[in-house]
Write a protein that holds these residues in place. Sequence first.
Motif, PDB file in Angstrom:
ATOM      1  N   LEU A   1       0.830  -1.199   0.000  1.00 30.97           N
ATOM      2  CA  LEU A   1       0.000   0.000   0.000  1.00 30.97           C
ATOM      3  C   LEU A   1       0.870   1.257   0.000  1.00 30.97           C
ATOM      4  CD1 LEU A   1      -2.670  -1.109   2.637  1.00 30.97           C
ATOM      5  CD2 LEU A   1      -2.950  -1.000   0.147  1.00 30.97           C
ATOM      6  N   ASP A   2       0.319   2.319  -0.554  1.00 27.46           N
ATOM      7  CA  ASP A   2       1.000   3.614  -0.581  1.00 27.46           C
ATOM      8  C   ASP A   2       0.934   4.229   0.812  1.00 27.46           C
ATOM      9  OD1 ASP A   2       2.141   6.030  -1.253  1.00 27.46           O
ATOM     10  OD2 ASP A   2       0.332   6.821  -2.226  1.00 27.46           O
ATOM     11  N   TYR A   3       2.084   4.477   1.438  1.00 24.60           N
ATOM     12  CA  TYR A   3       2.074   5.010   2.804  1.00 24.60           C
ATOM     13  C   TYR A   3       3.290   5.884   3.058  1.00 24.60           C
ATOM     14  CZ  TYR A   3       5.770   1.840   4.503  1.00 24.60           C
ATOM     15  OH  TYR A   3       6.968   1.195   4.719  1.00 24.60           O
ATOM     16  N   GLU A   4       3.177   6.670   4.128  1.00 20.83           N
ATOM     17  CA  GLU A   4       4.291   7.510   4.580  1.00 20.83           C
ATOM     18  C   GLU A   4       4.267   7.565   6.098  1.00 20.83           C
ATOM     19  OE1 GLU A   4       5.872  12.185   4.494  1.00 20.83           O
ATOM     20  OE2 GLU A   4       4.178  11.560   3.229  1.00 20.83           O
ATOM     21  N   ILE A   5       5.441   7.478   6.680  1.00 22.70           N
ATOM     22  CA  ILE A   5       5.600   7.694   8.125  1.00 22.70           C
ATOM     23  C   ILE A   5       6.199   9.073   8.317  1.00 22.70           C
ATOM     24  CG2 ILE A   5       6.772   6.962  10.234  1.00 22.70           C
ATOM     25  CD1 ILE A   5       6.773   4.107   9.129  1.00 22.70           C
ATOM     26  N   TYR A   6       5.507   9.920   9.071  1.00 21.40           N
ATOM     27  CA  TYR A   6       5.985  11.288   9.297  1.00 21.40           C
ATOM     28  C   TYR A   6       6.140  11.507  10.798  1.00 21.40           C
ATOM     29  CZ  TYR A   6       6.351  16.369   9.127  1.00 21.40           C
ATOM     30  OH  TYR A   6       6.792  17.665   9.268  1.00 21.40           O
ATOM     31  N   ILE A   7       7.321  11.921  11.215  1.00 22.31           N
ATOM     32  CA  ILE A   7       7.600  12.180  12.626  1.00 22.31           C
ATOM     33  C   ILE A   7       7.559  13.685  12.857  1.00 22.31           C
ATOM     34  CG2 ILE A   7       9.280  11.923  14.495  1.00 22.31           C
ATOM     35  CD1 ILE A   7      10.318   9.426  13.028  1.00 22.31           C
ATOM     36  N   THR A   8       6.696  14.127  13.752  1.00 25.91           N
ATOM     37  CA  THR A   8       6.503  15.564  13.964  1.00 25.91           C
ATOM     38  C   THR A   8       7.717  16.192  14.638  1.00 25.91           C
ATOM     39  OG1 THR A   8       5.380  15.223  16.086  1.00 25.91           O
ATOM     40  CG2 THR A   8       4.004  15.304  14.114  1.00 25.91           C
ATOM     41  N   LYS A   9       7.882  17.475  14.354  1.00 27.32           N
ATOM     42  CA  LYS A   9       9.056  18.198  14.837  1.00 27.32           C
ATOM     43  C   LYS A   9       8.706  19.317  15.820  1.00 27.32           C
ATOM     44  CE  LYS A   9      11.105  17.436  10.261  1.00 27.32           C
ATOM     45  NZ  LYS A   9       9.887  16.779   9.728  1.00 27.32           N
ATOM     46  N   ALA A  10       7.441  19.731  15.842  1.00 29.46           N
ATOM     47  CA  ALA A  10       7.055  20.873  16.674  1.00 29.46           C
ATOM     48  C   ALA A  10       5.535  20.850  16.878  1.00 29.46           C
ATOM     49  CB  ALA A  10       7.475  22.180  15.992  1.00 29.46           C
ATOM     50  N   PRO A  11       5.042  21.627  17.839  1.00 30.26           N
ATOM     51  CA  PRO A  11       3.585  21.742  18.003  1.00 30.26           C
ATOM     52  C   PRO A  11       2.922  22.220  16.713  1.00 30.26           C
ATOM     53  CG  PRO A  11       4.698  22.650  19.917  1.00 30.26           C
ATOM     54  CD  PRO A  11       5.772  22.353  18.904  1.00 30.26           C
ATOM     55  N   MET A  12       1.770  21.644  16.385  1.00 26.87           N
ATOM     56  CA  MET A  12       0.954  21.942  15.205  1.00 26.87           C
ATOM     57  C   MET A  12       1.578  21.449  13.903  1.00 26.87           C
ATOM     58  SD  MET A  12      -1.432  23.050  16.945  1.00 26.87           S
ATOM     59  CE  MET A  12      -2.582  23.220  15.594  1.00 26.87           C
ATOM     60  N   ASP A  13       2.704  20.754  13.984  1.00 27.70           N
ATOM     61  CA  ASP A  13       3.335  20.199  12.783  1.00 27.70           C
ATOM     62  C   ASP A  13       2.439  19.133  12.158  1.00 27.70           C
ATOM     63  OD1 ASP A  13       5.280  19.806  10.847  1.00 27.70           O
ATOM     64  OD2 ASP A  13       6.416  18.371  12.048  1.00 27.70           O
ATOM     65  N   ALA A  14       1.753  18.356  13.003  1.00 31.31           N
ATOM     66  CA  ALA A  14       0.859  17.316  12.485  1.00 31.31           C
ATOM     67  C   ALA A  14      -0.285  17.934  11.692  1.00 31.31           C
ATOM     68  CB  ALA A  14       0.312  16.480  13.640  1.00 31.31           C
ATOM     69  N   ARG A  15      -0.885  18.981  12.211  1.00 32.32           N
ATOM     70  CA  ARG A  15      -1.971  19.657  11.504  1.00 32.32           C
ATOM     71  C   ARG A  15      -1.507  20.166  10.142  1.00 32.32           C
ATOM     72  NH1 ARG A  15      -3.622  25.574  13.248  1.00 32.32           N
ATOM     73  NH2 ARG A  15      -1.591  25.800  12.233  1.00 32.32           N
ATOM     74  N   ASP A  16      -0.336  20.812  10.137  1.00 25.76           N
ATOM     75  CA  ASP A  16       0.177  21.382   8.888  1.00 25.76           C
ATOM     76  C   ASP A  16       0.505  20.292   7.864  1.00 25.76           C
ATOM     77  OD1 ASP A  16      -0.071  23.814  10.114  1.00 25.76           O
ATOM     78  OD2 ASP A  16       2.057  24.032  10.589  1.00 25.76           O
ATOM     79  N   LYS A  17       1.025  19.161   8.332  1.00 22.28           N
ATOM     80  CA  LYS A  17       1.354  18.058   7.427  1.00 22.28           C
ATOM     81  C   LYS A  17       0.081  17.497   6.779  1.00 22.28           C
ATOM     82  CE  LYS A  17       3.644  14.634   5.512  1.00 22.28           C
ATOM     83  NZ  LYS A  17       4.498  14.857   4.299  1.00 22.28           N
ATOM     84  N   VAL A  18      -0.986  17.340   7.562  1.00 20.87           N
ATOM     85  CA  VAL A  18      -2.251  16.849   7.003  1.00 20.87           C
ATOM     86  C   VAL A  18      -2.781  17.829   5.959  1.00 20.87           C
ATOM     87  CG1 VAL A  18      -4.645  16.235   7.532  1.00 20.87           C
ATOM     88  CG2 VAL A  18      -2.803  15.523   9.071  1.00 20.87           C
ATOM     89  N   TRP A  19      -2.725  19.118   6.278  1.00 23.65           N
ATOM     90  CA  TRP A  19      -3.156  20.147   5.321  1.00 23.65           C
ATOM     91  C   TRP A  19      -2.412  20.003   3.999  1.00 23.65           C
ATOM     92  CZ3 TRP A  19      -3.161  25.241   8.691  1.00 23.65           C
ATOM     93  CH2 TRP A  19      -4.402  25.366   9.325  1.00 23.65           C
ATOM     94  N   GLU A  20      -1.097  19.879   4.066  1.00 16.86           N
ATOM     95  CA  GLU A  20      -0.282  19.805   2.862  1.00 16.86           C
ATOM     96  C   GLU A  20      -0.623  18.563   2.042  1.00 16.86           C
ATOM     97  OE1 GLU A  20       1.893  21.946   1.420  1.00 16.86           O
ATOM     98  OE2 GLU A  20       1.113  23.339   2.924  1.00 16.86           O
ATOM     99  N   GLU A  21      -0.739  17.422   2.703  1.00 19.82           N
ATOM    100  CA  GLU A  21      -1.047  16.178   1.992  1.00 19.82           C
ATOM    101  C   GLU A  21      -2.444  16.225   1.381  1.00 19.82           C
ATOM    102  OE1 GLU A  21       0.880  13.555   1.323  1.00 19.82           O
ATOM    103  OE2 GLU A  21       2.581  14.560   2.277  1.00 19.82           O
ATOM    104  N   ALA A  22      -3.372  16.895   2.070  1.00 21.65           N
ATOM    105  CA  ALA A  22      -4.759  16.947   1.596  1.00 21.65           C
ATOM    106  C   ALA A  22      -4.900  17.753   0.320  1.00 21.65           C
ATOM    107  CB  ALA A  22      -5.656  17.529   2.683  1.00 21.65           C
ATOM    108  N   LYS A  23      -3.936  18.635   0.033  1.00 19.19           N
ATOM    109  CA  LYS A  23      -4.019  19.475  -1.160  1.00 19.19           C
ATOM    110  C   LYS A  23      -4.019  18.656  -2.451  1.00 19.19           C
ATOM    111  CE  LYS A  23      -1.786  23.581   0.846  1.00 19.19           C
ATOM    112  NZ  LYS A  23      -0.577  24.441   0.822  1.00 19.19           N
TER     113      LYS A  23
END
Length: 315
Positions: free
Chosen positions: A34-56
């Motif tokens: 399956l197509d997947y990515e593991i992303y390790i957050t670096k700072a507060p709100m990094d998870a939110r921003d990563k989801v936003w970017e991928e959702a584009k």
Amino acid sequence: MKHLFIINPAAGGVKRRLKTIAQSIDSLMQKRALDYEIYITKAPMDARDKVWEEAKAMTPLRVYACGGDGTLNECVGGAAGLRHVAVTHYPCGTGNDFVKLFGKADSTLFENLEALVDGFTMPLDLIDCNGRYGLNICSVGIDARIGADVHKYSGLPLIGGATGYLVSMLLNVLRGINQPLSVTTPSERFEGGFALICACNGRFYGGGFNPVPDAMPDDGLLDFLLVKAISRLQFARLVGKYATGRFRELPELITHIRGKAMTIKSPETIVVNVDGEILRAQSVTFQIIPGAISFLFPCGMQFFNLDNPSDAICV
């Protein structure tokens, strides 16, 4: 479809298990091709921003919040209102309060990666809190102030997480429990001193507090509890009943309202808890947003309010 695993190394217990968690994900996803990515957050709100970017990319996306309730909150914030993005919780933190509402047997299914990947999605409501989204419980008052101060003490020598919470509670109670607030709903208005006010979409918070045991995250309504000003002696008597959902035993102190919105104003800045995350404002509005998040449930779980079980299709 892409599967995005967001791991928060700052969540309690995750850092020492980081390699094991990543290996489990790699093993399953590579076996499934399956197509997947593991992303390790670096700072507060990094998870939110990563989801936003991928959702584009506008392609179907499943987001797995690998951490505690704060990690889930950030992922939900990035996916709110996006029908092509589904979010779930792979609980690796200390509290993991939101999934407790599904009961002990079903909540443990969220710890099964294979069941999550094979799961089904359904819409859940969100709480809009001054533009910040909450999936579980928001609050104002003594409980929010205690939660905001825990980090000051939990890192001190001889004081761990649970002890840090007790220290914060003791010091905040000594400083003063109540604060003057103006509370408005579409049909009612309250003025005076309050110990705390909570808005419940889910059922558990604060590591196990269960103020409204029958709150539902898919009914288009919030369960509000308004706790009037109390003495320190009353606080000791009330906290146990509040924590175990026995608010109806104290009608002279606790008002229960089911509704869609509530605005709270204060002459001073107040501390606001949003799924364990902290905001500060003089005015806050809690408003329900029906069906605003697509939530991923593990395969094998019977959703507690599912009208048509045939809709729960595992992939």
